[in-house]
Design a protein around this motif. Sequence first.
Motif, PDB file in Angstrom:
ATOM      1  N   MET A 119       0.809  -1.215   0.000  1.00  9.66           N
ATOM      2  CA  MET A 119       0.000   0.000   0.000  1.00  9.66           C
ATOM      3  C   MET A 119       0.846   1.271   0.000  1.00  9.66           C
ATOM      4  SD  MET A 119      -3.358  -0.698   2.318  1.00  9.66           S
ATOM      5  CE  MET A 119      -2.496  -1.166   3.819  1.00  9.66           C
ATOM      6  N   CYS A 120       2.105   1.163   0.385  1.00 12.26           N
ATOM      7  CA  CYS A 120       3.010   2.318   0.352  1.00 12.26           C
ATOM      8  C   CYS A 120       3.509   2.618  -1.050  1.00 12.26           C
ATOM      9  CB  CYS A 120       4.224   2.070   1.253  1.00 12.26           C
ATOM     10  SG  CYS A 120       3.851   1.987   3.011  1.00 12.26           S
ATOM     11  N   CYS A 121       3.313   1.685  -1.969  1.00 12.58           N
ATOM     12  CA  CYS A 121       3.861   1.832  -3.321  1.00 12.58           C
ATOM     13  C   CYS A 121       2.905   2.602  -4.219  1.00 12.58           C
ATOM     14  CB  CYS A 121       4.160   0.454  -3.910  1.00 12.58           C
ATOM     15  SG  CYS A 121       5.381  -0.489  -2.943  1.00 12.58           S
ATOM     16  N   LEU A 151      -5.954   1.368   4.143  1.00 11.67           N
ATOM     17  CA  LEU A 151      -6.665   0.429   3.271  1.00 11.67           C
ATOM     18  C   LEU A 151      -8.052   0.939   2.875  1.00 11.67           C
ATOM     19  CD1 LEU A 151      -6.411  -2.308   1.842  1.00 11.67           C
ATOM     20  CD2 LEU A 151      -7.408  -3.381   3.887  1.00 11.67           C
ATOM     21  N   PRO A 152      -8.837   1.556   3.792  1.00  9.60           N
ATOM     22  CA  PRO A 152     -10.149   2.078   3.368  1.00  9.60           C
ATOM     23  C   PRO A 152     -10.051   3.115   2.245  1.00  9.60           C
ATOM     24  CG  PRO A 152     -10.041   1.953   5.759  1.00  9.60           C
ATOM     25  CD  PRO A 152      -8.655   1.694   5.250  1.00  9.60           C
ATOM     26  N   LYS A 153      -8.988   3.908   2.228  1.00 11.81           N
ATOM     27  CA  LYS A 153      -8.819   4.904   1.164  1.00 11.81           C
ATOM     28  C   LYS A 153      -8.418   4.248  -0.148  1.00 11.81           C
ATOM     29  CE  LYS A 153      -7.480   8.580   4.356  1.00 11.81           C
ATOM     30  NZ  LYS A 153      -6.458   9.578   4.735  1.00 11.81           N
ATOM     31  N   LYS A 154      -7.786   3.091  -0.046  1.00 12.85           N
ATOM     32  CA  LYS A 154      -7.322   2.399  -1.248  1.00 12.85           C
ATOM     33  C   LYS A 154      -8.443   1.601  -1.924  1.00 12.85           C
ATOM     34  CE  LYS A 154      -2.752   3.240  -1.135  1.00 12.85           C
ATOM     35  NZ  LYS A 154      -1.978   3.806  -2.265  1.00 12.85           N
ATOM     36  N   ILE A 155      -9.271   0.926  -1.128  1.00 14.68           N
ATOM     37  CA  ILE A 155     -10.254   0.006  -1.720  1.00 14.68           C
ATOM     38  C   ILE A 155     -11.685   0.293  -1.300  1.00 14.68           C
ATOM     39  CG2 ILE A 155      -8.490  -1.800  -1.889  1.00 14.68           C
ATOM     40  CD1 ILE A 155      -9.897  -3.248   0.426  1.00 14.68           C
ATOM     41  N   GLY A 156     -11.915   1.310  -0.478  1.00 16.26           N
ATOM     42  CA  GLY A 156     -13.262   1.601  -0.001  1.00 16.26           C
ATOM     43  C   GLY A 156     -13.475   1.064   1.408  1.00 16.26           C
ATOM     44  N   LEU A 157     -14.294   1.769   2.169  1.00 21.08           N
ATOM     45  CA  LEU A 157     -14.469   1.467   3.590  1.00 21.08           C
ATOM     46  C   LEU A 157     -15.030   0.074   3.843  1.00 21.08           C
ATOM     47  CD1 LEU A 157     -14.311   2.413   6.518  1.00 21.08           C
ATOM     48  CD2 LEU A 157     -16.569   3.465   6.224  1.00 21.08           C
ATOM     49  N   ASN A 158     -16.124  -0.293   3.179  1.00 22.76           N
ATOM     50  CA  ASN A 158     -16.747  -1.583   3.463  1.00 22.76           C
ATOM     51  C   ASN A 158     -15.871  -2.753   3.059  1.00 22.76           C
ATOM     52  OD1 ASN A 158     -18.871  -0.142   4.424  1.00 22.76           O
ATOM     53  ND2 ASN A 158     -20.436  -1.135   3.167  1.00 22.76           N
ATOM     54  N   LEU A 164     -10.266  -6.556   6.955  1.00 22.35           N
ATOM     55  CA  LEU A 164      -9.706  -6.372   8.293  1.00 22.35           C
ATOM     56  C   LEU A 164     -10.345  -7.320   9.296  1.00 22.35           C
ATOM     57  CD1 LEU A 164      -9.592  -2.472   8.322  1.00 22.35           C
ATOM     58  CD2 LEU A 164      -7.592  -3.953   8.511  1.00 22.35           C
ATOM     59  N   PHE A 165     -11.663  -7.373   9.296  1.00 18.91           N
ATOM     60  CA  PHE A 165     -12.372  -8.179  10.295  1.00 18.91           C
ATOM     61  C   PHE A 165     -12.190  -9.672  10.051  1.00 18.91           C
ATOM     62  CE2 PHE A 165     -15.833  -4.644  10.760  1.00 18.91           C
ATOM     63  CZ  PHE A 165     -14.879  -3.798  11.305  1.00 18.91           C
ATOM     64  N   SER A 166     -12.276 -10.089   8.786  1.00 19.22           N
ATOM     65  CA  SER A 166     -12.255 -11.523   8.471  1.00 19.22           C
ATOM     66  C   SER A 166     -10.855 -12.109   8.457  1.00 19.22           C
ATOM     67  CB  SER A 166     -12.912 -11.775   7.113  1.00 19.22           C
ATOM     68  OG  SER A 166     -12.102 -11.234   6.072  1.00 19.22           O
ATOM     69  N   GLY A 167      -9.863 -11.301   8.133  1.00 21.49           N
ATOM     70  CA  GLY A 167      -8.517 -11.830   7.945  1.00 21.49           C
ATOM     71  C   GLY A 167      -8.381 -12.663   6.691  1.00 21.49           C
ATOM     72  N   MET A 175      -8.164  -8.088  -5.891  1.00 23.93           N
ATOM     73  CA  MET A 175      -7.557  -6.818  -5.481  1.00 23.93           C
ATOM     74  C   MET A 175      -7.464  -5.841  -6.649  1.00 23.93           C
ATOM     75  SD  MET A 175      -6.928  -6.090  -2.372  1.00 23.93           S
ATOM     76  CE  MET A 175      -6.310  -6.587  -0.756  1.00 23.93           C
ATOM     77  N   GLU A 176      -7.321  -6.366  -7.860  1.00 23.68           N
ATOM     78  CA  GLU A 176      -7.359  -5.491  -9.025  1.00 23.68           C
ATOM     79  C   GLU A 176      -8.756  -4.900  -9.185  1.00 23.68           C
ATOM     80  OE1 GLU A 176      -5.982  -5.658 -13.691  1.00 23.68           O
ATOM     81  OE2 GLU A 176      -7.242  -7.274 -12.939  1.00 23.68           O
ATOM     82  N   ARG A 177      -9.760  -5.724  -8.985  1.00 24.67           N
ATOM     83  CA  ARG A 177     -11.142  -5.239  -9.083  1.00 24.67           C
ATOM     84  C   ARG A 177     -11.425  -4.195  -8.012  1.00 24.67           C
ATOM     85  NH1 ARG A 177     -16.050  -7.010  -7.075  1.00 24.67           N
ATOM     86  NH2 ARG A 177     -15.115  -8.852  -6.091  1.00 24.67           N
ATOM     87  N   PHE A 178     -10.808  -4.341  -6.833  1.00 23.93           N
ATOM     88  CA  PHE A 178     -10.994  -3.381  -5.747  1.00 23.93           C
ATOM     89  C   PHE A 178     -10.222  -2.081  -5.982  1.00 23.93           C
ATOM     90  CE2 PHE A 178     -11.879  -6.781  -2.236  1.00 23.93           C
ATOM     91  CZ  PHE A 178     -13.087  -7.082  -2.851  1.00 23.93           C
ATOM     92  N   GLY A 179      -9.227  -2.120  -6.874  1.00 27.83           N
ATOM     93  CA  GLY A 179      -8.488  -0.916  -7.207  1.00 27.83           C
ATOM     94  C   GLY A 179      -7.095  -0.812  -6.613  1.00 27.83           C
ATOM     95  N   LEU A 180      -6.662  -1.793  -5.819  1.00 29.08           N
ATOM     96  CA  LEU A 180      -5.325  -1.721  -5.240  1.00 29.08           C
ATOM     97  C   LEU A 180      -4.248  -2.133  -6.237  1.00 29.08           C
ATOM     98  CD1 LEU A 180      -3.538  -1.213  -2.753  1.00 29.08           C
ATOM     99  CD2 LEU A 180      -3.821  -3.621  -2.154  1.00 29.08           C
TER     100      LEU A 180
END
Length: 262
Positions: A119-121, A151-158, A164-167, A175-180
């Motif tokens: 995420m730093c890249c 992470l919420p700013k990268k892929i959206g809050l939900n 985060l919650f599920s691990g 992750m490509e579909r999420f935008g990261l």
Amino acid sequence: MHYETIQFERRGAGAWIILNTPKNMNSVSLSMLSELERALIECESDRSIKAVILTGAGSAFCAGADLKNVLSSLNNSEPGTKDFLDMFDEVCGLLRKMPKPVIAAVNGLALAGGLEIVMCCDIVYAAESAKMGDAHSNFGVFPGAGGAAVLPKKIGLNRAKHLLFSGDIISAAEMERFGLVNQIVADQQLVEEVETYVEKLAAKSPLVLRRMKEVANASVDQTQDAALRHEMLHLRQHVRSYDLAEGLKAFAEKRKPEFKGY
């Protein structure tokens, strides 16, 4: 410069930093953070380096922090010295603020702290077989380098909350579909594709890329009006630059520009 937990390689205009403890899936230790800090400082100061690439040796990009090493560092650190958390924060800061493009070449698992490094890249290439996830919650560990904060700013809050919650560990395609992830390539093509992209970046004005990165990063936490003012400020500075004059001259003369970075 000698390194034990990473490899530092110059390939053309790119500096490749390879996390190199494959037996423990390139888990991050205090010594690895110290070596990453040295390598990143060198990348920033060397004007011949046009881009920085992070990848991992073996089957993983980075499986996260070496938890035993973390506990040892936190329990045994001397007052006034930097512990694991301090060093991880510094390394991530160097990556985010690097005045050159930073590319993640995700070759395998990128979990917890490994995902935070990704995420730093600025740009993320991933092999088809790569998998990513936050994974902190699986071991009762709290993120400290962007898992919950970035992470919420990268892929959206939900979506971020779900990971985060599920691990859960998900595919690079998701992750490509999420935008990261910017681009997925065949496993055997990952290095070649990244090297081709670095060659493209090397032909650009490093001054333009640095200023674009600074304004784009800052815009995430600004109003649109503030971001536009910030952009105009950089433009006002840029019109006095050698690189702009050279670019316009090269355009008029129908040749490739030769940028100098100032």
